[in-house]
Design a protein around this motif. Structure first.
Motif, PDB file in Angstrom:
ATOM      1  N   GLU A 185      49.208   2.434 -20.061  1.00 24.07           N
ATOM      2  CA  GLU A 185      48.112   2.695 -20.960  1.00 24.07           C
ATOM      3  C   GLU A 185      48.619   3.586 -22.091  1.00 24.07           C
ATOM      4  OE1 GLU A 185      43.493   3.769 -20.027  1.00 24.07           O
ATOM      5  OE2 GLU A 185      45.053   5.063 -19.195  1.00 24.07           O
ATOM      6  N   THR A 237      36.870   2.309 -31.007  1.00 17.22           N
ATOM      7  CA  THR A 237      36.888   3.765 -31.171  1.00 17.22           C
ATOM      8  C   THR A 237      38.296   4.289 -31.401  1.00 17.22           C
ATOM      9  OG1 THR A 237      35.107   3.747 -29.545  1.00 17.22           O
ATOM     10  CG2 THR A 237      35.999   5.883 -30.170  1.00 17.22           C
ATOM     11  N   ARG A 238      39.223   3.733 -30.646  1.00 13.25           N
ATOM     12  CA  ARG A 238      40.612   4.168 -30.801  1.00 13.25           C
ATOM     13  C   ARG A 238      41.100   3.925 -32.211  1.00 13.25           C
ATOM     14  NH1 ARG A 238      44.344   2.185 -25.835  1.00 13.25           N
ATOM     15  NH2 ARG A 238      43.152   3.098 -24.125  1.00 13.25           N
ATOM     16  N   ALA A 276      42.405  -3.475 -24.128  1.00 11.94           N
ATOM     17  CA  ALA A 276      41.227  -2.843 -23.537  1.00 11.94           C
ATOM     18  C   ALA A 276      41.516  -2.216 -22.183  1.00 11.94           C
ATOM     19  CB  ALA A 276      40.094  -3.850 -23.421  1.00 11.94           C
ATOM     20  N   GLU A 277      42.415  -2.831 -21.404  1.00 11.51           N
ATOM     21  CA  GLU A 277      42.743  -2.207 -20.121  1.00 11.51           C
ATOM     22  C   GLU A 277      44.260  -2.093 -19.929  1.00 11.51           C
ATOM     23  OE1 GLU A 277      42.832  -5.787 -20.532  1.00 11.51           O
ATOM     24  OE2 GLU A 277      40.684  -5.389 -20.263  1.00 11.51           O
ATOM     25  N   ALA A 325      34.775  -2.195 -27.100  1.00 16.21           N
ATOM     26  CA  ALA A 325      34.168  -1.087 -27.839  1.00 16.21           C
ATOM     27  C   ALA A 325      35.104   0.116 -27.859  1.00 16.21           C
ATOM     28  CB  ALA A 325      32.840  -0.708 -27.212  1.00 16.21           C
ATOM     29  N   ALA A 326      35.760   0.357 -26.714  1.00 16.43           N
ATOM     30  CA  ALA A 326      36.678   1.482 -26.624  1.00 16.43           C
ATOM     31  C   ALA A 326      37.831   1.304 -27.601  1.00 16.43           C
ATOM     32  CB  ALA A 326      37.208   1.598 -25.193  1.00 16.43           C
ATOM     33  N   ASP A 334      32.868  -3.517 -22.649  1.00 17.80           N
ATOM     34  CA  ASP A 334      32.948  -2.096 -22.981  1.00 17.80           C
ATOM     35  C   ASP A 334      34.370  -1.745 -23.414  1.00 17.80           C
ATOM     36  OD1 ASP A 334      33.629  -2.892 -20.474  1.00 17.80           O
ATOM     37  OD2 ASP A 334      33.238  -0.949 -19.538  1.00 17.80           O
ATOM     38  N   GLY A 335      35.348  -2.481 -22.871  1.00 20.78           N
ATOM     39  CA  GLY A 335      36.736  -2.276 -23.264  1.00 20.78           C
ATOM     40  C   GLY A 335      36.906  -2.481 -24.753  1.00 20.78           C
ATOM     41  N   LYS A 359      34.819  -7.463 -30.178  1.00 19.23           N
ATOM     42  CA  LYS A 359      33.705  -6.771 -29.550  1.00 19.23           C
ATOM     43  C   LYS A 359      32.460  -7.660 -29.564  1.00 19.23           C
ATOM     44  CE  LYS A 359      30.765  -2.731 -29.930  1.00 19.23           C
ATOM     45  NZ  LYS A 359      30.115  -1.899 -30.938  1.00 19.23           N
TER      46      LYS A 359
END
Lengths: 153, 153
Positions: free
Chosen positions: B76, A128-129, B30-31, A124-125, A121-122, A115
């Motif tokens: 995902e 969170t996960r 992330a994606e 950061a996500a 932003d990915g 990060k």
DNA sequence: AACTTCGTTCAAATCAAAATGAACAAACCG
DNA sequence: CGGTTTGTTCATTTTGATTTGAACGAAGTT
């Protein structure tokens, strides 16, 4: 065969088939049996029987008795089925969950670095996960003692 | 590797390693990823990836997305870890317990006949044991929905 | 239609867990 | 002691589950 029930039962908990067969035979037998009876009635090898009985004794799921005028150890099923289940929870599940803690921490660290570097932003996500996972982990660890307690009465 | 956590997690529930690897990679990424990324990053075969993703989809543990200007399916991780656990309880444990009912009944029948024929006190004791087992069986069956409910929130 | 890319299927190879059985040790007996 | 019976150990074999990869089909592109 009538031990099928026990075979399928122990397999749920990741124990080998022979364990189920042996425990089942002892459970259903009216009196304690020596090892050679187990070998001949189940058609398994001496080695399997010996190892299987050793494990079952270590779980406290079978006990051995001395029969007058017979040198051989005689085995009996302990009715306390919960030992097998408890063993599964405490020896198989618990350690993995604990080991998991450390690895989750490592993942967390990796994600934090990612990060900071990419600032995406990915990333950061993902962080969170992983945090969510940690909550789950804790939740699971709390569940186990509950289940064990419930099984014990 | 960072997917170790997931590998060891799914293995507790009797799922193959590759399932853990795939889910882990998607969880941490992330994606959404196409299948060939999964294959190359994990170093597993196309076959494994395809089968593993199919299972994970069937569990609802991963979903697929469409990405503009790319024909490939992109996968995902669904954060809802509880699906895997629930799947374990409902598909692996539950059926066995139910199948067990029938087999217990058969054992019971055998034991009753044995008692009538031999009239031994041993045979009567066996009968009692089996009845105890049936109580345990019921108890186990009640536990499962409780656990599942607890995991779902 | 021929060619490429994406994904599935399934027979064969690989791998790990469990079972076997021969060799061994310990206890007992004459 | 020598011989027998009981039980354990562990290298090898067996078995079952997972993975591989080649073959195939479906969809897309030129």
């Amino acid at each position: 065969m009538s031990v099928d029930f026990f075979v399928s039962f122990v397999q749920v908990f990741g124990l080998p088939k022979s364990i189920g067969q042996i425990y089942g035979l002892l459970f259903v037998s009216a009196e304690p049996l020596p090892m050679d009876d187990i070998v001949s009635q189940l058609g398994i090898s001496k080695g399997s029987a010996s190892q299987g009985l050793a494990l079952l004794k270590s779980l406290g799921a079978v006990t051995s008795q001395t029969i007058p005028a017979d040198r051989r150890e005689h085995f009996e099923a302990d009715l306390n089925v919960s030992r097998i289940v408890t063993h599964f929870f405490e020896n198989r599940l618990q350690p993995r969950l604990e080991h998991g803690d450390r690895r989750l921490e490592e993942m967390m660290e990796l994600a934090r670095t990612a990060k900071r570097e990419k600032k995406g932003d990915g990333a950061a996500a993902v962080l969170t996960r992983i945090q969510a996972l940690q909550k789950w982990q804790k939740r699971g660890r709390n569940l186990i003692p509950m289940v064990v307690r419930w099984l014990k009465r």
